[in-house]
Design a protein around this motif. Structure first.
Motif, PDB file in Angstrom:
ATOM      1  N   ALA A 218      10.978  70.418  45.387  1.00 46.71           N
ATOM      2  CA  ALA A 218      11.911  70.092  46.469  1.00 46.71           C
ATOM      3  C   ALA A 218      12.433  68.676  46.281  1.00 46.71           C
ATOM      4  O   ALA A 218      11.671  67.749  45.975  1.00 46.71           O
ATOM      5  CB  ALA A 218      11.223  70.225  47.826  1.00 46.71           C
ATOM      6  N   PHE A 219      13.736  68.516  46.463  1.00 55.47           N
ATOM      7  CA  PHE A 219      14.386  67.206  46.353  1.00 55.47           C
ATOM      8  C   PHE A 219      14.984  66.869  47.719  1.00 55.47           C
ATOM      9  O   PHE A 219      15.844  67.601  48.214  1.00 55.47           O
ATOM     10  CB  PHE A 219      15.498  67.235  45.314  1.00 55.47           C
ATOM     11  N   ASN A 220      14.540  65.781  48.319  1.00 58.81           N
ATOM     12  CA  ASN A 220      15.105  65.395  49.605  1.00 58.81           C
ATOM     13  C   ASN A 220      16.082  64.240  49.438  1.00 58.81           C
ATOM     14  O   ASN A 220      15.789  63.253  48.774  1.00 58.81           O
ATOM     15  CB  ASN A 220      14.015  64.955  50.588  1.00 58.81           C
ATOM     16  N   ILE A 242      10.203  65.397  45.596  1.00 56.40           N
ATOM     17  CA  ILE A 242      10.804  64.163  45.070  1.00 56.40           C
ATOM     18  C   ILE A 242      11.795  63.675  46.115  1.00 56.40           C
ATOM     19  O   ILE A 242      12.822  64.314  46.363  1.00 56.40           O
ATOM     20  CB  ILE A 242      11.483  64.413  43.714  1.00 56.40           C
ATOM     21  N   ASP A 243      11.464  62.576  46.758  1.00 62.28           N
ATOM     22  CA  ASP A 243      12.259  62.063  47.874  1.00 62.28           C
ATOM     23  C   ASP A 243      13.177  60.954  47.378  1.00 62.28           C
ATOM     24  O   ASP A 243      12.723  59.898  46.948  1.00 62.28           O
ATOM     25  CB  ASP A 243      11.326  61.526  48.969  1.00 62.28           C
ATOM     26  N   LEU A 244      14.477  61.204  47.430  1.00 63.75           N
ATOM     27  CA  LEU A 244      15.480  60.291  46.890  1.00 63.75           C
ATOM     28  C   LEU A 244      16.120  59.405  47.960  1.00 63.75           C
ATOM     29  O   LEU A 244      16.955  58.567  47.636  1.00 63.75           O
ATOM     30  CB  LEU A 244      16.582  61.092  46.187  1.00 63.75           C
ATOM     31  N   GLN A 247      14.060  53.924  51.297  1.00 65.91           N
ATOM     32  CA  GLN A 247      12.776  53.716  51.975  1.00 65.91           C
ATOM     33  C   GLN A 247      12.972  53.650  53.486  1.00 65.91           C
ATOM     34  O   GLN A 247      13.959  53.079  53.940  1.00 65.91           O
ATOM     35  CB  GLN A 247      12.124  52.420  51.477  1.00 65.91           C
ATOM     36  N   PRO A 248      12.076  54.261  54.248  1.00 66.80           N
ATOM     37  CA  PRO A 248      10.797  54.869  53.855  1.00 66.80           C
ATOM     38  C   PRO A 248      10.898  56.320  53.425  1.00 66.80           C
ATOM     39  O   PRO A 248       9.893  57.001  53.278  1.00 66.80           O
ATOM     40  CB  PRO A 248       9.974  54.744  55.131  1.00 66.80           C
ATOM     41  N   GLY A 249      12.104  56.834  53.188  1.00 67.81           N
ATOM     42  CA  GLY A 249      12.280  58.225  52.770  1.00 67.81           C
ATOM     43  C   GLY A 249      12.270  59.180  53.940  1.00 67.81           C
ATOM     44  O   GLY A 249      12.170  58.778  55.106  1.00 67.81           O
ATOM     45  N   GLY A 250      12.388  60.472  53.625  1.00 71.60           N
ATOM     46  CA  GLY A 250      12.439  61.492  54.674  1.00 71.60           C
ATOM     47  C   GLY A 250      11.211  62.365  54.717  1.00 71.60           C
ATOM     48  O   GLY A 250      11.223  63.448  55.305  1.00 71.60           O
ATOM     49  N   THR A 251      10.106  61.884  54.106  1.00 70.08           N
ATOM     50  CA  THR A 251       8.878  62.661  54.016  1.00 70.08           C
ATOM     51  C   THR A 251       7.747  61.943  54.740  1.00 70.08           C
ATOM     52  O   THR A 251       7.636  60.709  54.659  1.00 70.08           O
ATOM     53  CB  THR A 251       8.474  62.858  52.533  1.00 70.08           C
ATOM     54  N   ASP A 252       6.899  62.699  55.420  1.00 71.13           N
ATOM     55  CA  ASP A 252       5.659  62.145  55.978  1.00 71.13           C
ATOM     56  C   ASP A 252       4.646  62.099  54.839  1.00 71.13           C
ATOM     57  O   ASP A 252       3.920  63.057  54.587  1.00 71.13           O
ATOM     58  CB  ASP A 252       5.158  63.021  57.126  1.00 71.13           C
ATOM     59  N   PHE A 253       4.619  60.986  54.116  1.00 71.05           N
ATOM     60  CA  PHE A 253       3.793  60.890  52.919  1.00 71.05           C
ATOM     61  C   PHE A 253       2.305  60.913  53.241  1.00 71.05           C
ATOM     62  O   PHE A 253       1.499  61.413  52.457  1.00 71.05           O
ATOM     63  CB  PHE A 253       4.155  59.622  52.132  1.00 71.05           C
ATOM     64  N   GLU A 254       1.938  60.386  54.391  1.00 68.94           N
ATOM     65  CA  GLU A 254       0.528  60.426  54.798  1.00 68.94           C
ATOM     66  C   GLU A 254       0.081  61.864  55.011  1.00 68.94           C
ATOM     67  O   GLU A 254      -0.999  62.273  54.567  1.00 68.94           O
ATOM     68  CB  GLU A 254       0.329  59.609  56.076  1.00 68.94           C
ATOM     69  N   ALA A 255       0.914  62.648  55.678  1.00 68.33           N
ATOM     70  CA  ALA A 255       0.586  64.060  55.900  1.00 68.33           C
ATOM     71  C   ALA A 255       0.545  64.817  54.573  1.00 68.33           C
ATOM     72  O   ALA A 255      -0.323  65.671  54.358  1.00 68.33           O
ATOM     73  CB  ALA A 255       1.611  64.690  56.835  1.00 68.33           C
ATOM     74  N   ALA A 256       1.483  64.509  53.674  1.00 69.10           N
ATOM     75  CA  ALA A 256       1.499  65.165  52.359  1.00 69.10           C
ATOM     76  C   ALA A 256       0.206  64.895  51.610  1.00 69.10           C
ATOM     77  O   ALA A 256      -0.383  65.797  50.999  1.00 69.10           O
ATOM     78  CB  ALA A 256       2.698  64.675  51.548  1.00 69.10           C
ATOM     79  N   ASP A 257      -0.260  63.654  51.673  1.00 66.63           N
ATOM     80  CA  ASP A 257      -1.512  63.293  51.001  1.00 66.63           C
ATOM     81  C   ASP A 257      -2.695  64.044  51.594  1.00 66.63           C
ATOM     82  O   ASP A 257      -3.566  64.549  50.870  1.00 66.63           O
ATOM     83  CB  ASP A 257      -1.724  61.781  51.107  1.00 66.63           C
ATOM     84  N   ALA A 263       3.891  64.226  46.590  1.00 68.11           N
ATOM     85  CA  ALA A 263       5.190  63.779  47.116  1.00 68.11           C
ATOM     86  C   ALA A 263       5.484  62.403  46.544  1.00 68.11           C
ATOM     87  O   ALA A 263       4.659  61.489  46.642  1.00 68.11           O
ATOM     88  CB  ALA A 263       5.166  63.742  48.641  1.00 68.11           C
ATOM     89  N   ILE A 264       6.654  62.244  45.955  1.00 66.95           N
ATOM     90  CA  ILE A 264       7.018  61.024  45.233  1.00 66.95           C
ATOM     91  C   ILE A 264       8.255  60.413  45.871  1.00 66.95           C
ATOM     92  O   ILE A 264       9.285  61.077  46.002  1.00 66.95           O
ATOM     93  CB  ILE A 264       7.303  61.342  43.755  1.00 66.95           C
ATOM     94  N   LEU A 265       8.150  59.150  46.283  1.00 62.97           N
ATOM     95  CA  LEU A 265       9.312  58.429  46.801  1.00 62.97           C
ATOM     96  C   LEU A 265      10.018  57.766  45.626  1.00 62.97           C
ATOM     97  O   LEU A 265       9.417  56.985  44.891  1.00 62.97           O
ATOM     98  CB  LEU A 265       8.881  57.378  47.828  1.00 62.97           C
ATOM     99  N   ALA A 266      11.296  58.077  45.429  1.00 69.64           N
ATOM    100  CA  ALA A 266      12.009  57.610  44.236  1.00 69.64           C
ATOM    101  C   ALA A 266      13.401  57.096  44.582  1.00 69.64           C
ATOM    102  O   ALA A 266      14.407  57.651  44.136  1.00 69.64           O
ATOM    103  CB  ALA A 266      12.084  58.739  43.219  1.00 69.64           C
TER     104      ALA A 266
END
Length: 318
Positions: A218-220, A242-244, A247-257, A263-266
């Motif tokens: 998935a690419f956000n 892959i969150d494009l 920052q801080p992106g559109g993903t809950d990275f803590e929840a993903a972990d 989940a990669i912030l790029a």
């Protein structure tokens, strides 16, 4: 050497390899360029490397900040600078009258300063020419990450692009060309229709959980947090995100972990994966923005003077 920008003092504050290409072009166009945030040996002769932002900004008519901008505390992104580059009100106050400040996206404090000192603040992250051209290295960089971070080919993979803006559109086309089965998620009916026209599947955000349950990559591209904990809980366990978005992106990275999802912030991929191409884009677009802005300012000043003459009369006529 071109003299299009001859006599113009420009301060370039921070950045990465892209700005080096831009600096060279500004010098070539005749501008006096003061640079902060780069070792002197990296900068083309003709530009002046300084250690002080205040010194670089003094009487500068144009200030160029990196596309990623600054953080809320004024720290400027400068990948080749060991210390901290901090933009201050004192530096901004010292600019020439009617100066132009160019940045990708400005924090509120910079907007306040520009208004206070009557400078022209240009946020160019949404400039169509720049954004569309930058979408090419961004999409290629995203695919590079996908290849490195997955154990499958993109060919016949089930991919998802969230948001069909300028980056999303280029990315969806490229994924489709590589043989991926692409689903586009969008809030806009027109974008869903465009996805269909491109040979992709189109879905609304109401279906995001169901789509991600069958998605391998998935690419956000949406800057709002759209990949929430509830959405991620429905995702395919082996999915790579892959969150494009910036920052801080559109993903809950803590929840993903917590869910064991990669989940990669790029953000800022153009300067990382294709700095020469991305630098040429800046070198082509930013001088045109400067010239158009200065031309517009001169016209506004001309018409203001004509209005004043009309108001008080022309005392030179008998």
């Amino acid at each position: 050497m071109s003299s299009v920008l001859s006599g113009l003092k420009i301060a370039v504050l921070g950045g990465d390899a892209r700005e080096l290409v831009l600096i060279a072009e500004l010098v070539n166009m005749g501008a006096t360029v003061a640079v902060v945030g780069f070792p002197e040996e990296m900068v083309l002769p003709g530009a002046y490397c300084l250690n002080s932002i205040e010194e670089a900004c003094r009487e500068a008519e144009v200030v160029i900040l990196p596309l990623p901008g600054t953080n809320a505390q004024g720290h400027i992104r400068a990948v080749y600078y060991e210390g901290a580059l901090i933009l201050t009100e004192k530096a901004i106050k010292s600019l020439a009258e009617n100066a132009v400040i160019i940045i990708g996206s400005a924090q509120q404090y910079l907007k306040n300063w520009a208004k206070k000192f009557r400078y022209n603040l240009l946020e160019i992250i949404e400039n169509d020419e720049l954004a569309i051209l930058n979408s090419i290295p961004t999409a290629e960089g995203a695919i590079q990450i996908a290849i490195a971070e997955t154990k499958i080919t993109l060919h016949k993979s089930k991919s998802c692009v969230i948001g069909l803006g300028r980056v999303g559109l280029t990315l969806a086309r490229l994924l489709k060309a590589l043989g991926s089965e692409v689903t586009v998620i969008s809030r806009e009916k027109a974008e869903i229709a465009r996805a269909y026209e491109m040979g992709c599947q189109g879905e609304s955000f109401a279906s995001i959980g169901r789509v991600l349950s069958k998605t391998e990559i998935a690419f956000n591209t949406v800057p709002d947090q759209v990949l929430t904990q509830d959405v991620l809980a429905q995702a395919y366990p082996e999915i790579v995100i892959i969150d494009l978005a910036n920052q801080p992106g559109g993903t809950d990275f803590e929840a993903a972990d917590e869910l064991g999802i990669k989940a990669i912030l790029a953000p800022g991929l153009p300067g990382k994966v294709a700095p020469l191409t991305a630098g040429k884009i800046l070198a082509d677009v930013i001088p045109k923005i400067i010239m158009n802005t200065l031309e517009e300012s001169c016209l506004n000043l001309f018409y203001r003077n004509k209005e004043v003459q009309g108001l008080y009369g022309n005392h030179g006529e008998g």
